[in-house]
Design a protein around this motif. Structure first.
Motif, mmCIF file in Angstrom:
data_model
loop_
_atom_site.group_PDB
_atom_site.id
_atom_site.type_symbol
_atom_site.label_atom_id
_atom_site.label_comp_id
_atom_site.label_asym_id
_atom_site.label_seq_id
_atom_site.Cartn_x
_atom_site.Cartn_y
_atom_site.Cartn_z
ATOM 1 N N ASP A 66 9.361 9.896 12.872
ATOM 2 C CA ASP A 66 10.816 9.776 12.921
ATOM 3 C C ASP A 66 11.348 10.886 13.822
ATOM 4 O OD1 ASP A 66 13.617 10.110 12.333
ATOM 5 O OD2 ASP A 66 13.305 8.808 10.593
ATOM 6 N N ASN A 67 11.877 10.477 14.972
ATOM 7 C CA ASN A 67 12.298 11.455 15.965
ATOM 8 C C ASN A 67 13.491 12.285 15.498
ATOM 9 O OD1 ASN A 67 11.527 12.540 18.372
ATOM 10 N ND2 ASN A 67 13.132 11.430 19.509
ATOM 11 N N LYS A 68 14.363 11.649 14.714
ATOM 12 C CA LYS A 68 15.547 12.388 14.222
ATOM 13 C C LYS A 68 15.118 13.472 13.238
ATOM 14 C CE LYS A 68 19.290 9.100 14.548
ATOM 15 N NZ LYS A 68 19.523 7.861 13.831
ATOM 16 N N LEU A 69 14.248 13.056 12.312
ATOM 17 C CA LEU A 69 13.812 14.001 11.284
ATOM 18 C C LEU A 69 12.706 14.930 11.778
ATOM 19 C CD1 LEU A 69 13.637 11.559 8.198
ATOM 20 C CD2 LEU A 69 15.475 13.153 8.775
ATOM 21 N N GLN A 70 12.106 14.573 12.940
ATOM 22 C CA GLN A 70 11.007 15.347 13.526
ATOM 23 C C GLN A 70 9.829 15.520 12.545
ATOM 24 O OE1 GLN A 70 10.496 17.133 16.820
ATOM 25 N NE2 GLN A 70 11.643 15.243 17.159
ATOM 26 N N CYS A 71 9.497 14.411 11.882
ATOM 27 C CA CYS A 71 8.321 14.439 11.009
ATOM 28 C C CYS A 71 7.780 13.019 10.822
ATOM 29 C CB CYS A 71 8.638 15.074 9.654
ATOM 30 S SG CYS A 71 9.811 14.130 8.702
ATOM 31 N N PHE A 72 6.595 12.941 10.248
ATOM 32 C CA PHE A 72 6.015 11.632 9.947
ATOM 33 C C PHE A 72 6.630 11.126 8.644
ATOM 34 C CE2 PHE A 72 2.841 13.504 12.737
ATOM 35 C CZ PHE A 72 2.658 12.452 13.628
ATOM 36 N N VAL A 73 7.012 9.841 8.642
ATOM 37 C CA VAL A 73 7.707 9.328 7.455
ATOM 38 C C VAL A 73 6.951 8.207 6.737
ATOM 39 C CG1 VAL A 73 10.040 10.013 8.127
ATOM 40 C CG2 VAL A 73 9.109 7.822 8.934
ATOM 41 N N GLY A 74 5.904 7.700 7.348
ATOM 42 C CA GLY A 74 5.163 6.608 6.697
ATOM 43 C C GLY A 74 3.964 6.196 7.512
ATOM 44 N N MET A 75 3.324 5.139 7.057
ATOM 45 C CA MET A 75 2.160 4.597 7.771
ATOM 46 C C MET A 75 2.423 3.120 8.016
ATOM 47 S SD MET A 75 -0.379 6.785 8.117
ATOM 48 C CE MET A 75 -1.864 5.819 8.282
ATOM 49 N N LEU A 76 2.038 2.636 9.183
ATOM 50 C CA LEU A 76 2.086 1.197 9.426
ATOM 51 C C LEU A 76 0.655 0.691 9.303
ATOM 52 C CD1 LEU A 76 4.148 -1.085 10.546
ATOM 53 C CD2 LEU A 76 2.645 -0.963 12.515
ATOM 54 N N THR A 77 0.433 -0.228 8.392
ATOM 55 C CA THR A 77 -0.934 -0.732 8.187
ATOM 56 C C THR A 77 -0.928 -2.260 8.190
ATOM 57 O OG1 THR A 77 -0.851 -0.961 5.796
ATOM 58 C CG2 THR A 77 -1.371 1.236 6.622
ATOM 59 N N ILE A 78 -2.107 -2.814 8.053
ATOM 60 C CA ILE A 78 -2.239 -4.272 8.041
ATOM 61 C C ILE A 78 -1.524 -4.862 6.823
ATOM 62 C CG2 ILE A 78 -3.937 -6.157 7.923
ATOM 63 C CD1 ILE A 78 -5.777 -4.302 9.604
ATOM 64 N N THR A 79 -1.421 -4.094 5.763
ATOM 65 C CA THR A 79 -0.687 -4.565 4.578
ATOM 66 C C THR A 79 0.761 -4.881 4.944
ATOM 67 O OG1 THR A 79 -2.115 -3.296 3.145
ATOM 68 C CG2 THR A 79 0.022 -3.892 2.232
ATOM 69 N N ASP A 80 1.367 -4.048 5.796
ATOM 70 C CA ASP A 80 2.749 -4.317 6.232
ATOM 71 C C ASP A 80 2.805 -5.633 7.008
ATOM 72 O OD1 ASP A 80 3.852 -1.792 5.309
ATOM 73 O OD2 ASP A 80 2.589 -0.904 6.844
ATOM 74 N N PHE A 81 1.814 -5.827 7.856
ATOM 75 C CA PHE A 81 1.752 -7.057 8.657
ATOM 76 C C PHE A 81 1.667 -8.274 7.730
ATOM 77 C CE2 PHE A 81 -0.900 -9.931 11.500
ATOM 78 C CZ PHE A 81 0.140 -10.235 12.364
ATOM 79 N N ILE A 82 0.806 -8.170 6.722
ATOM 80 C CA ILE A 82 0.624 -9.276 5.773
ATOM 81 C C ILE A 82 1.931 -9.555 5.016
ATOM 82 C CG2 ILE A 82 -0.559 -9.928 3.612
ATOM 83 C CD1 ILE A 82 -3.060 -8.530 4.775
ATOM 84 N N ASN A 83 2.587 -8.494 4.554
ATOM 85 C CA ASN A 83 3.848 -8.672 3.814
ATOM 86 C C ASN A 83 4.899 -9.358 4.676
ATOM 87 O OD1 ASN A 83 2.897 -7.526 1.473
ATOM 88 N ND2 ASN A 83 3.571 -5.471 2.011
ATOM 89 N N ILE A 84 4.989 -8.931 5.936
ATOM 90 C CA ILE A 84 6.004 -9.495 6.837
ATOM 91 C C ILE A 84 5.687 -10.960 7.139
ATOM 92 C CG2 ILE A 84 6.957 -9.357 9.176
ATOM 93 C CD1 ILE A 84 6.631 -6.266 8.890
ATOM 94 N N LEU A 85 4.429 -11.242 7.475
ATOM 95 C CA LEU A 85 4.040 -12.630 7.772
ATOM 96 C C LEU A 85 4.304 -13.528 6.572
ATOM 97 C CD1 LEU A 85 0.600 -12.717 9.597
ATOM 98 C CD2 LEU A 85 2.854 -13.214 10.516
ATOM 99 N N HIS A 86 3.942 -13.066 5.410
ATOM 100 C CA HIS A 86 4.090 -13.847 4.189
ATOM 101 C C HIS A 86 5.573 -14.152 3.939
ATOM 102 C CE1 HIS A 86 4.252 -14.240 -0.303
ATOM 103 N NE2 HIS A 86 3.368 -15.150 0.032
#
Ligand code: AMP
Length: 337
Positions: A76-96
């Motif tokens: 997150d560029n505004k917060l200047q820190c890492f805020v999460g992970m993007l994984t295949i689980t996210d892809f599956i949730n979105i597709l579903h």
């Protein structure tokens, strides 16, 4: 990060309860993991891809495929820190979720979707934390990617997985004495899942598989025929092929079609049998660098799943359990039961 000593763990166990083991050598892997830190398990060189949170989620999934990585930390560029992970689980949730809606929605709602589906708080670990704490986090939060973040620079050094940790143990653990329970059969020590196995039939669709991934939160599904015999394995990782092959709007594809259209050919399914020893199974899973073995009987009928989560839980977090089970069985054998 929470202190592992106070947090209640699976099945209501606490760390204090987990610690003592009944056999003298049962705790060797727990000790090994406590004595080594995450930094020790980080490879000298590996690929890390970071995504900005403003990146369109669809592009991000293509970027995962293009870079040959399975997950990426979100910056997150505004917060200047890492805020999460993007994984295949996210892809599956979105597709579903979007299967019934026009594909275009994936383009426009991506950032909001990302925030909705990703973990709101980033679960991470520091390089000097013990591998025991890393395993504890992976299992407690039921995650498969644990970013190691340098507290001083805030940089992600590596993304730890069950596989990496087991490999580390497999290579360096040869120097420590082998616990006796390694010679027990998998059916005796009861490590794995042997009831209510989530499977798909060859004729089921990719959408059916996605629905099971979302509901059951399992990482792979044995593909079986009408007799329950194993034909293939469809894993969460296979789902990312839909992005690679631009097939995400064809979720009506059957499992059979999805398996045969896999970009890289997977030679059979890695299996194990109830009579095999724990040592043989650990050896096979570590050498093949897979996340699980499918337990089958002599007719190839699926009877269970032995995954790295099960092995790490049993060997490192609750060794007293295996030891106790192995001990009980030995006593029963002696009594001729
Ligand atoms: P994993 O997500 O593979 O690390 O596994 C987490 C837990 O789910 C472990 O206890 C596995 O034995 C179990 N498991 C994995 N795949 C399946 C499946 N297809 N059906 C039932 N349980 C599973």
């Amino acid at each position: 990060m929470e202190s592992s000593h106070e947090v209640p763990f699976m099945d209501g166990l606490t760390m204090k309860e987990i610690a003592p083991a009944s056999a003298p050598d049962a705790n060797v892997y727990t000790k090994f993991m406590r004595d080594h830190c995450c930094y020790d398990a980080i490879p000298t060189s590996s690929k890390l891809v970071v995504f900005d949170t403003t990146l369109q989620v669809k592009k991000a999934f293509f970027a995962l495929v293009a870079n040959g990585v399975r997950a990426a930390p979100l910056w997150d560029n505004k917060l200047q820190c890492f805020v999460g992970m993007l994984t295949i689980t996210d892809f599956i949730n979105i597709l579903h979720r979007y299967w019934q809606s026009p594909l275009v929605e994936i383009y426009y709602n991506c950032r909001e979707e990302l925030l909705k589906y990703s973990n709101h708080t980033l679960i991470s670990i520091t390089p000097d934390s013990s591998l025991f704490d890393a395993i504890y986090s992976l299992l407690k939060y039921k995650i498969h990617r644990l970013p190691v973040i340098d507290p001083e620079s805030g940089n992600v050094l590596h993304i730890l997985t069950h596989k990496r940790i087991l490999k580390f143990l497999h290579i360096f653990g040869t120097m420590i004495p082998k616990p006796r329970y390694l010679q027990k059969r998998i059916e005796e020590v009861d490590i794995g899942t042997f009831k209510q196995i989530a499977t798909v039939r060859e004729t089921d669709t990719v959408y059916d598989a996605l629905a099971i991934f979302v509901q059951r939160r399992v990482s792979a599904l044995p593909v079986v025929n009408e007799e329950g015999k194993i034909k293939a394995l469809y894993s969460r990782f296979d789902v990312i092929n839909l992005a690679a092959q631009k097939n995400y709007n064809n979720l009506n594809m059957t499992m059979q079609e999805a398996i045969s259209s896999r970009a890289c050919c997977v030679d059979g399914v890695l299996k194990c049998y109830p009579h095999e020893t724990l040592e043989t199974i650990i050896d096979r899973i570590a050498k093949a660098e897979v996340h699980r073995l499918v337990l089958v009987d002599k007719d190839d009928v699926v009877g269970g799943i032995v995954s790295l989560s099960d092995l790490l839980q049993a060997l490192v977090l609750t060794p007293a359990e295996i030891s106790r089970r192995a001990q009980t069985l030995t006593t029963e054998d002696k009594l001729g039961h």
